[in-house]
Design an enzyme around this catalytic site. Sequence first.
Site, PDB file in Angstrom:
ATOM      1  CB  ALA A  39      27.791 -31.509  33.474  1.00  0.00           C
ATOM      2  CD  GLU A  49      33.407 -30.723  38.838  1.00  0.00           C
ATOM      3  OE1 GLU A  49      32.598 -30.919  37.907  1.00  0.00           O
ATOM      4  OE2 GLU A  49      33.339 -29.740  39.594  1.00  0.00           O
ATOM      5  N   GLY A  86      32.810 -32.266  34.801  1.00  0.00           N
ATOM      6  CA  GLY A  86      32.195 -33.231  35.718  1.00  0.00           C
ATOM      7  C   GLY A  86      32.883 -34.584  35.692  1.00  0.00           C
TER       8      GLY A  86
HETATM    9  C1  HXC Z   1      26.943 -33.524  25.969  1.00  0.00           C
HETATM   10  C2  HXC Z   1      28.744 -34.174  24.698  1.00  0.00           C
HETATM   11  C3  HXC Z   1      29.644 -33.756  25.708  1.00  0.00           C
HETATM   12  C4  HXC Z   1      29.078 -33.210  26.914  1.00  0.00           C
HETATM   13  C5  HXC Z   1      30.795 -34.516  24.072  1.00  0.00           C
HETATM   14  N1  HXC Z   1      29.507 -34.628  23.703  1.00  0.00           N
HETATM   15  N2  HXC Z   1      30.900 -33.970  25.290  1.00  0.00           N
HETATM   16  N3  HXC Z   1      27.422 -34.059  24.824  1.00  0.00           N
HETATM   17  N4  HXC Z   1      27.741 -33.123  26.988  1.00  0.00           N
HETATM   18  N5  HXC Z   1      29.851 -32.835  27.938  1.00  0.00           N
HETATM   19  C6  HXC Z   1      28.977 -35.177  22.452  1.00  0.00           C
HETATM   20  C7  HXC Z   1      29.244 -34.226  21.298  1.00  0.00           C
HETATM   21  O1  HXC Z   1      28.244 -33.224  21.243  1.00  0.00           O
HETATM   22  C8  HXC Z   1      29.163 -35.178  20.108  1.00  0.00           C
HETATM   23  O2  HXC Z   1      27.813 -35.450  19.828  1.00  0.00           O
HETATM   24  C9  HXC Z   1      29.769 -36.469  20.681  1.00  0.00           C
HETATM   25  O3  HXC Z   1      29.672 -36.357  22.099  1.00  0.00           O
HETATM   26  C10 HXC Z   1      31.224 -36.646  20.316  1.00  0.00           C
HETATM   27  O4  HXC Z   1      31.927 -35.463  20.699  1.00  0.00           O
HETATM   28  P1  HXC Z   1      32.851 -34.640  19.681  1.00  0.00           P
HETATM   29  O5  HXC Z   1      32.943 -33.276  20.213  1.00  0.00           O
HETATM   30  O6  HXC Z   1      32.388 -34.811  18.276  1.00  0.00           O
HETATM   31  O7  HXC Z   1      34.249 -35.412  19.852  1.00  0.00           O
HETATM   32  P2  HXC Z   1      35.706 -34.805  19.652  1.00  0.00           P
HETATM   33  O8  HXC Z   1      35.782 -33.911  18.471  1.00  0.00           O
HETATM   34  O9  HXC Z   1      36.624 -35.980  19.699  1.00  0.00           O
HETATM   35  O10 HXC Z   1      35.976 -33.909  20.937  1.00  0.00           O
HETATM   36  C11 HXC Z   1      36.023 -34.506  22.229  1.00  0.00           C
HETATM   37  C12 HXC Z   1      35.933 -33.418  23.334  1.00  0.00           C
HETATM   38  C13 HXC Z   1      34.699 -32.536  23.047  1.00  0.00           C
HETATM   39  C14 HXC Z   1      37.206 -32.553  23.287  1.00  0.00           C
HETATM   40  C15 HXC Z   1      35.854 -34.122  24.656  1.00  0.00           C
HETATM   41  O11 HXC Z   1      33.576 -33.373  22.875  1.00  0.00           O
HETATM   42  C16 HXC Z   1      34.392 -31.579  24.168  1.00  0.00           C
HETATM   43  O12 HXC Z   1      35.045 -30.557  24.307  1.00  0.00           O
HETATM   44  N6  HXC Z   1      33.362 -31.914  24.965  1.00  0.00           N
HETATM   45  C17 HXC Z   1      32.889 -31.045  26.015  1.00  0.00           C
HETATM   46  C18 HXC Z   1      33.826 -31.096  27.188  1.00  0.00           C
HETATM   47  C19 HXC Z   1      33.392 -30.119  28.288  1.00  0.00           C
HETATM   48  O13 HXC Z   1      33.389 -28.907  28.068  1.00  0.00           O
HETATM   49  N7  HXC Z   1      33.041 -30.668  29.446  1.00  0.00           N
HETATM   50  C20 HXC Z   1      32.665 -29.869  30.587  1.00  0.00           C
HETATM   51  C21 HXC Z   1      31.193 -29.690  30.593  1.00  0.00           C
HETATM   52  S1  HXC Z   1      30.726 -28.606  31.909  1.00  0.00           S
HETATM   53  P3  HXC Z   1      27.252 -35.460  18.325  1.00  0.00           P
HETATM   54  O14 HXC Z   1      25.771 -35.661  18.538  1.00  0.00           O
HETATM   55  O15 HXC Z   1      27.654 -34.198  17.709  1.00  0.00           O
HETATM   56  O16 HXC Z   1      27.946 -36.664  17.727  1.00  0.00           O
HETATM   57  C22 HXC Z   1      30.728 -29.527  33.268  1.00  0.00           C
HETATM   58  C23 HXC Z   1      30.210 -28.828  34.510  1.00  0.00           C
HETATM   59  C24 HXC Z   1      30.125 -29.740  35.699  1.00  0.00           C
HETATM   60  O17 HXC Z   1      31.107 -30.635  33.265  1.00  0.00           O
HETATM   61  C25 HXC Z   1      29.232 -29.160  36.778  1.00  0.00           C
HETATM   62  C26 HXC Z   1      27.780 -29.139  36.399  1.00  0.00           C
HETATM   63  C27 HXC Z   1      26.871 -28.793  37.544  1.00  0.00           C
END
Ligand code: HXC
Length: 270
Positions: free
Chosen positions: A75, A123, A120
């Site tokens: 998400a 999912e 997400g």
């Molecule tokens: C918004 C995101 C994002 C996300 C990555 N980005 N994931 N933006 N939402 N879920 C953005 C980063 O902020 C960054 O933007 C760019 O994408 C590249 O990501 P990096 O982190 O720089 O890349 P990297 O170092 O290679 O790491 C990759 C990664 C990491 C391990 C996937 O990005 C990460 O941990 N992302 C979050 C994963 C996560 O926690 N997902 C679950 C979300 S909760 P900038 O602008 O800095 O370049 C969820 C709940 C679902 O999904 C239910 C909801 C109702």
Amino acid sequence: FDPGSYSTLKLDLDEGILTLTVDRPEALNALSQQVVSELWKAFTAIQDSCTHDAGWPVRGVIVTGGGGKAFVAGADIREMASMGPDSAAEYARSMQGVTLLIEKLPVPVIAAVDGFALGGGCELALACDFIYASEAAQFGQPEVNLGLVPGFGGSVRLPQRVGLGPARELIYTARRIDAAEALRLGLANRVLPSRDELLAAARETLQEIAGKAPAAVGLAKQSIAGATGRPTNQGLEAEAEAFREAFTTDDMREGTAAFLEKRKAAFTGK
Ligand code: HXC
């Protein structure tokens, strides 16, 4: 399908196989509210086309991510950071609606996961009929790292797919697993070495399925969805209903006649 009317998705229909690419590489294809509403629109359009009158223009769907690094990294954390409880619940429900739409679609949907399928993203993949992964795939439900819980169906579909024990462990630890582990758990059906081979394998399977009677494939999908998570008697009732429905199709008459006449069936989709 007017691919021009989407800003976060790419839609490409080629010989009955629609490849739907979530394409926000700058945010690793995170499911912003815009992506969720476009997914709703795209899957509704596919649903509407799945009739004999429309000629079944789409016989299978591949869902994948653009940019090479991620399937979908979850998400949109930036958007969620400023949400209150009610708007968060609405966000969860809107994407849950998309996952139900995918499950109800009468054509098979394969998630082709290359790179991160987190939160997400995992999912979304779980709502698809099955998952093919590249060797670069990584799966996980990292919500507890953010003080969140799965909200797009992970607490329901991950245990259904891999069993309660492994699902609990994945969700409570927020651990990421690679493609080989996903295969071992039954989360992924197949692992392919590269992105190209991944997409080719997904297409090949969908083309194989497209050679079958489309209504029968749709009814099989409906029957499995109608049985999942239900008591045995209700599951069997859903199966009997789908079985009855198959007998209303021309393709059932054709398929059985072709067998008895020792020839290849010529299905029409009716
Ligand atoms: C918004 C995101 C994002 C996300 C990555 N980005 N994931 N933006 N939402 N879920 C953005 C980063 O902020 C960054 O933007 C760019 O994408 C590249 O990501 P990096 O982190 O720089 O890349 P990297 O170092 O290679 O790491 C990759 C990664 C990491 C391990 C996937 O990005 C990460 O941990 N992302 C979050 C994963 C996560 O926690 N997902 C679950 C979300 S909760 P900038 O602008 O800095 O370049 C969820 C709940 C679902 O999904 C239910 C909801 C109702």
